[in-house]
Design a protein around this motif. Structure first.
Motif, PDB file in Angstrom:
ATOM      1  N   GLU A  90       4.534 -15.685 -19.320  1.00  0.00           N
ATOM      2  CA  GLU A  90       3.064 -15.646 -19.293  1.00  0.00           C
ATOM      3  C   GLU A  90       2.640 -14.358 -18.611  1.00  0.00           C
ATOM      4  O   GLU A  90       3.334 -13.889 -17.692  1.00  0.00           O
ATOM      5  N   PRO A  91       1.532 -13.757 -18.998  1.00  0.00           N
ATOM      6  CA  PRO A  91       1.100 -12.517 -18.349  1.00  0.00           C
ATOM      7  C   PRO A  91       0.846 -12.711 -16.854  1.00  0.00           C
ATOM      8  O   PRO A  91       0.291 -13.735 -16.444  1.00  0.00           O
ATOM      9  N   PRO A  92       1.245 -11.749 -16.033  1.00  0.00           N
ATOM     10  CA  PRO A  92       0.925 -11.823 -14.601  1.00  0.00           C
ATOM     11  C   PRO A  92      -0.585 -11.787 -14.372  1.00  0.00           C
ATOM     12  O   PRO A  92      -1.333 -11.150 -15.118  1.00  0.00           O
ATOM     13  N   GLN A  93      -0.994 -12.501 -13.345  1.00  0.00           N
ATOM     14  CA  GLN A  93      -2.408 -12.530 -12.968  1.00  0.00           C
ATOM     15  C   GLN A  93      -2.528 -12.178 -11.491  1.00  0.00           C
ATOM     16  O   GLN A  93      -1.694 -12.587 -10.676  1.00  0.00           O
ATOM     17  N   ALA A  94      -3.578 -11.455 -11.162  1.00  0.00           N
ATOM     18  CA  ALA A  94      -3.819 -11.135  -9.755  1.00  0.00           C
ATOM     19  C   ALA A  94      -4.260 -12.391  -9.016  1.00  0.00           C
ATOM     20  O   ALA A  94      -4.891 -13.280  -9.601  1.00  0.00           O
ATOM     21  N   PRO A  95      -3.929 -12.506  -7.729  1.00  0.00           N
ATOM     22  CA  PRO A  95      -4.408 -13.658  -6.955  1.00  0.00           C
ATOM     23  C   PRO A  95      -5.923 -13.625  -6.821  1.00  0.00           C
ATOM     24  O   PRO A  95      -6.565 -12.584  -6.995  1.00  0.00           O
ATOM     25  N   ASN A  96      -6.494 -14.755  -6.507  1.00  0.00           N
ATOM     26  CA  ASN A  96      -7.951 -14.876  -6.435  1.00  0.00           C
ATOM     27  C   ASN A  96      -8.552 -14.229  -5.201  1.00  0.00           C
ATOM     28  O   ASN A  96      -9.769 -14.058  -5.128  1.00  0.00           O
ATOM     29  N   GLU A  97      -7.724 -13.908  -4.212  1.00  0.00           N
ATOM     30  CA  GLU A  97      -8.225 -13.181  -3.048  1.00  0.00           C
ATOM     31  C   GLU A  97      -7.361 -11.953  -2.832  1.00  0.00           C
ATOM     32  O   GLU A  97      -6.150 -12.066  -2.669  1.00  0.00           O
ATOM     33  N   GLU A  98      -7.995 -10.792  -2.833  1.00  0.00           N
ATOM     34  CA  GLU A  98      -7.321  -9.520  -2.582  1.00  0.00           C
ATOM     35  C   GLU A  98      -7.939  -8.869  -1.345  1.00  0.00           C
ATOM     36  O   GLU A  98      -9.082  -9.163  -0.985  1.00  0.00           O
ATOM     37  N   PRO A  99      -7.198  -7.997  -0.669  1.00  0.00           N
ATOM     38  CA  PRO A  99      -7.799  -7.250   0.447  1.00  0.00           C
ATOM     39  C   PRO A  99      -9.058  -6.514  -0.003  1.00  0.00           C
ATOM     40  O   PRO A  99      -9.166  -6.075  -1.158  1.00  0.00           O
ATOM     41  N   SER A 100     -10.007  -6.411   0.913  1.00  0.00           N
ATOM     42  CA  SER A 100     -11.310  -5.822   0.604  1.00  0.00           C
ATOM     43  C   SER A 100     -11.741  -4.931   1.767  1.00  0.00           C
ATOM     44  O   SER A 100     -11.030  -4.793   2.776  1.00  0.00           O
ATOM     45  N   GLU A 101     -12.915  -4.366   1.640  1.00  0.00           N
ATOM     46  CA  GLU A 101     -13.428  -3.520   2.718  1.00  0.00           C
ATOM     47  C   GLU A 101     -13.613  -4.326   3.999  1.00  0.00           C
ATOM     48  O   GLU A 101     -13.337  -3.851   5.104  1.00  0.00           O
ATOM     49  N   ASP A 102     -14.057  -5.585   3.855  1.00  0.00           N
ATOM     50  CA  ASP A 102     -14.268  -6.427   5.035  1.00  0.00           C
ATOM     51  C   ASP A 102     -12.960  -6.972   5.600  1.00  0.00           C
ATOM     52  O   ASP A 102     -12.816  -7.124   6.819  1.00  0.00           O
ATOM     53  N   PHE A 103     -12.025  -7.289   4.707  1.00  0.00           N
ATOM     54  CA  PHE A 103     -10.735  -7.850   5.121  1.00  0.00           C
ATOM     55  C   PHE A 103      -9.638  -7.032   4.454  1.00  0.00           C
ATOM     56  O   PHE A 103      -9.122  -7.392   3.390  1.00  0.00           O
ATOM     57  N   PRO A 104      -9.265  -5.908   5.059  1.00  0.00           N
ATOM     58  CA  PRO A 104      -8.435  -4.915   4.357  1.00  0.00           C
ATOM     59  C   PRO A 104      -6.928  -5.168   4.382  1.00  0.00           C
ATOM     60  O   PRO A 104      -6.182  -4.436   3.726  1.00  0.00           O
ATOM     61  N   LEU A 105      -6.481  -6.173   5.122  1.00  0.00           N
ATOM     62  CA  LEU A 105      -5.042  -6.393   5.274  1.00  0.00           C
ATOM     63  C   LEU A 105      -4.609  -7.645   4.510  1.00  0.00           C
ATOM     64  O   LEU A 105      -5.346  -8.624   4.445  1.00  0.00           O
ATOM     65  N   ARG A 106      -3.392  -7.597   3.965  1.00  0.00           N
ATOM     66  CA  ARG A 106      -2.861  -8.751   3.252  1.00  0.00           C
ATOM     67  C   ARG A 106      -1.954  -9.540   4.195  1.00  0.00           C
ATOM     68  O   ARG A 106      -0.968  -9.013   4.715  1.00  0.00           O
ATOM     69  N   LEU A 107      -2.280 -10.816   4.405  1.00  0.00           N
ATOM     70  CA  LEU A 107      -1.494 -11.680   5.276  1.00  0.00           C
ATOM     71  C   LEU A 107      -0.360 -12.332   4.491  1.00  0.00           C
ATOM     72  O   LEU A 107      -0.590 -12.997   3.481  1.00  0.00           O
TER      73      LEU A 107
ATOM     74  N   ALA B  74      -3.339 -13.879   1.695  1.00  0.00           N
ATOM     75  CA  ALA B  74      -4.718 -14.028   2.152  1.00  0.00           C
ATOM     76  C   ALA B  74      -5.189 -12.672   2.664  1.00  0.00           C
ATOM     77  O   ALA B  74      -4.381 -11.845   3.106  1.00  0.00           O
ATOM     78  N   ALA B  75      -6.477 -12.431   2.593  1.00  0.00           N
ATOM     79  CA  ALA B  75      -7.057 -11.184   3.089  1.00  0.00           C
ATOM     80  C   ALA B  75      -7.572 -11.396   4.511  1.00  0.00           C
ATOM     81  O   ALA B  75      -8.320 -12.345   4.777  1.00  0.00           O
ATOM     82  N   VAL B  76      -7.159 -10.516   5.436  1.00  0.00           N
ATOM     83  CA  VAL B  76      -7.544 -10.657   6.837  1.00  0.00           C
ATOM     84  C   VAL B  76      -7.899  -9.293   7.424  1.00  0.00           C
ATOM     85  O   VAL B  76      -7.679  -8.243   6.808  1.00  0.00           O
ATOM     86  N   ARG B  77      -8.447  -9.335   8.625  1.00  0.00           N
ATOM     87  CA  ARG B  77      -8.656  -8.110   9.405  1.00  0.00           C
ATOM     88  C   ARG B  77      -8.234  -8.384  10.836  1.00  0.00           C
ATOM     89  O   ARG B  77      -8.174  -9.535  11.285  1.00  0.00           O
TER      90      ARG B  77
END
Length: 741
Positions: A613-630, A733-736
């Motif tokens: 099956e094609p890979p899919q990105a997770p529903n939560e990615e790092p962002s400007e507010d939460f730039p780190l991946r836990l 998960a996206a964290v800061r």
């Protein structure tokens, strides 16, 4: 709890109101898991028992004195651990002596506090409250959450009691959090949930590929088996972190998180392009390869840097190692299973094993390493994800077979599957489920997105927790706590990762009024009024014989295992072991039993499936507010799950930091102006926790890592689930990170 042989007048009054079973409990406590160790175990000397921590299934020699186990050592002739034990195994007896053991039933009073009550009051309250909920809201308004940490016979009894006797439809186990992905992957690919390997394969491979597995820490004895490998094997680790296992590897691919599916498809495509595949095996034993070949053609080696963050030359080295290996084994654990696309990732691993013909031979296989000591038992015999013995609730013939085997009305068996764990939690939030029975698990700690989990549990009308300890995060929220005996205080079987059924024994008495889970289920069936359905199940071995009958004709057929004595003498027996294999009363099966040696799988056509099956990105990615991946995972070999047991050992506590440490890369530490051991707040969109900084090169820039065992970690995790297995994705998960003001 009285041990007198004749009841006094007060007891006679109690017996008249509570019936024969409670009378027997009071007069003959030993039969119910109380009192002395069984006479079959010599009061002085040693006896062997399978360990009760992880899925490795080590054998332990328990040293007896005056009728109680006083010490232990690893068994040298147990085919799993061969005289080795990890720190947890060495401390197995210590954790039974904790001062927060549940020793009497506890009922929440009008003041909101838990207070001791008799077993009679506890059972009456249990049944009256649950039956009242069912009367008002329907049978499906009560559910259970079980575990991979009680005996297989207890799982079997609980599943039969809840679904055939109490009218429940919905019940799942905490194995949903660790192994559901592997279960679904195997079922779809092979036709049955069937890990094919034996631990000897660790020593017989010339190439071992570990995907999302820090075997060195999570399963130290399995890693010891790798170290015993005499073939100077190539060890390939696919993991974003430079784990202890990655440090010891010959090849480490530190891919970008959640790109493992793209990487595995790239490896498959390069093997195909170079004609480094086993065309005969593919043609004779598999279905769907042409479609798979066409699909993976788009995953080009030159794109691996963009797709996975890996230089193409590094990927090519791994592909060549797989091609050149004569006996290649592929292994995965929670890094794959606890993912939003875990089933398809596991199947991408299975695809590699099949297309290279690395299955069914020594040193090969697509091998899922289980988590809990009896997760495999839960997968086959708990009556949660499938009908007992790997049958299907939706299949009329299967229902009739189980009804005839157990001598119960076929109408008592549900005709549909239960909701999965997340569905049960969602049902509680909607108000569809009002009563919950939690057995030997701790969802208030372990369930993803902890704040929401606590809010969910608070919506219940009645929460029953059955556990060894009254202090767990879930038990303190309960309306009723039922005190349970633990490993070493009762008997039964566990099934380990390599499908080996091992016997564990009662070698110390349970404290106070705590009962074996098996005997608690006997009491519940009596008070509920359905005890006649299970009247022949007086001992765990009675249920073991019923398990055998339910397994007959299934891939997990164990009809050839005579009894507990055979399991003890054989040092565990792997399934399948069929009755028609036996050559006599003294017959013993081979200690190492692999699956698929004949290339025959469990689908109707005997062939395995290529699934993709094609890979899919997770529903939560790092962002400007939460730039780190836990990222989360096991912290040390001395911790286990929610630390319910391991935290009780002073020895184990010295082997890991009691301070919560967050791993931060040197680049991120510099950018955030962090120093070693700085106190910081780690925040996600769901909550915040306090931790101390650990600056380490084991994590890449942009990533941070927390141990899954700490009670705070799941305040941050993001509730996404694999579409097919419904297993939570704990690894993203996206964290800061911020310094407290």
């Amino acid at each position: 709890m009285s041990s007198a042989t004749e009841p006094n007048p007060l007891q006679q009054l109690i017996y008249a109101k509570t019936g024969a079973l409670t009378r027997d409990l009071l007069l003959h406590p030993g039969e119910f898991g109380l009192g002395k160790v069984p006479a079959s175990i010599k009061p002085d000397g040693t006896t062997t028992s399978v360990c009760g921590f992880c899925s490795t299934g080590c054998g332990l020699e328990l040293h007896m004195k005056d009728g109680k186990a006083v010490n232990l050592s690893p068994s040298v002739d147990w085919p799993v651990n061969l005289g080795m034990a990890c720190p947890k195994g060495w401390e197995s007896l210590t954790v039974l002596k904790a001062n927060d053991r549940a020793t009497a039933p506890l009922l929440k009073g009008a003041d909101g506090k838990l207070a001791p009550v008799s077993w009679d009051d506890a059972m009456k309250t249990f049944c009256e409250r649950f039956q009242d909920i069912q009367a008002k809201h329907g049978n499906d308004s009560v559910a259970f959450l079980s575990t991979g940490q009680i005996a297989t016979e207890e799982m079997f009894f609980l599943g039969a009691l809840a679904k055939f006797g109490m009218g429940m439809l919905h019940g799942d186990g905490n194995t949903r959090q660790c192994m559901a992905t592997a279960v679904v992957a195997y079922k779809e690919s092979f036709g049955f949930d069937a890990p094919p390997f034996t631990y000897a394969d660790f020593e017989e491979s010339d190439v071992l590929v570990f995907v999302g597995s820090n075997l060195c820490i999570a399963h130290p004895i399995m890693w010891e088996r790798v170290l015993r490998n005499p073939h100077q094997p190539k060890i390939i680790v696919i993991d974003p972190r430079r784990t202890e296992t990655a440090v010891a590897a010959t090849h480490h691919l530190p891919l970008k998180p959640k790109t493992d599916l793209a990487l595995l498809y790239t490896i498959a495509n390069v093997l195909i392009e170079n004609d480094w595949i086993d065309t005969n095996y593919i043609a004779n034993h598999t279905v769907g390869f042409d479609d798979f070949r066409q699909y993976v053609a788009e995953y080009r080696l030159e794109d691996s840097l963009e797709n996975c963050g890996l230089p193409s030359a590094d990927v090519m080295e791994v592909v060549k190692a797989i091609h050149e290996g004569q006996r290649v084994s592929f292994w995965w654990t929670m890094g794959v299973n606890q993912s939003h696309q875990g089933v398809r990732t596991a199947q991408a691993i299975i695809n590699l094993a099949m297309m290279t013909g690395n299955i069914g031979r020594p040193g090969t296989g697509a091998n899922s390493v289980t988590g809990q000591c009896n997760a495999m038992g839960s997968r086959l015999f708990s009556n949660t994800t499938n009908l007992l013995g790997g049958h299907d609730f939706r299949n009329a013939d299967h229902r009739q077979k189980i009804a005839d085997t157990l001598n119960i009305p076929v109408g008592n068996i549900p005709t549909e599957n239960s909701w999965s764990y997340d569905g049960i939690m969602e049902g509680i939030r909607r108000g569809d489920i009002r009563g919950l029975w939690v057995i030997a698990t701790n969802p208030a700690h372990s369930w993803i997105h902890q704040k929401e989990a606590h809010e969910t549990l608070s919506k219940l009308d009645f929460l029953v927790v059955q556990d060894m300890y009254h202090s767990t995060e879930t038990a303190v929220r309960a309306d009723l706590v039922l005190p349970a005996a633990g490993w070493g205080e009762k008997e039964g079987t566990f099934i380990n990762s390599e499908r080996r059924i091992g016997l564990h024994k009662k070698v110390v008495p349970a404290p106070g009024q705590a009962l074996a889970d098996f005997q608690i289920f006997r009491l519940v069936s009596h008070y509920w009024g359905c005890g006649s359905l299970f009247e022949n199940w007086k001992t765990p071995e009675d249920v073991f014989q019923a398990m055998k009958q339910c397994s007959q004709g299934q891939p997990c057929d164990i009809t050839g295992i005579r009894d507990y004595r055979m399991l003890d003498d054989a040092r565990g027996v792997q399934w399948p072991t069929r009755q028609d294999e036996s050559t006599g009363d003294d017959w013993m099966p081979a200690q190492q039993r692999r699956l698929f040696e004949d290339g025959q799988y469990f689908h109707a056509d005997g062939k395995a499936r290529f699934i993709f099956e094609p890979p899919q990105a997770p529903n939560e990615e790092p962002s400007e507010d939460f730039p780190l991946r836990l990222l989360t995972g096991r912290g040390t070999a001395a911790q286990w799950h929610t630390q319910t047991k391991t935290s009780k050992s002073a020895v184990l506590r010295t082997l890991y930091s009691t301070t919560l440490l967050i791993d931060v890369s040197p680049d991120d530490a510099a950018a955030l102006q962090l120093l070693p051991h700085d106190k910081v707040l780690v925040q996600s969109a769901r909550g915040e926790i306090e931790a101390r900084v650990n600056i380490t090169g084991s994590v890449q820039s942009g990533h941070v890592f927390l141990p899954m065992h700490n009670e705070l970690t799941n305040r941050l995790t993001f509730p996404q689930f694999d579409s097919y297995s419904r297993q939570p994705s704990y690894k993203n998960a996206a964290v800061r990170i911020v310094k407290p003001s």
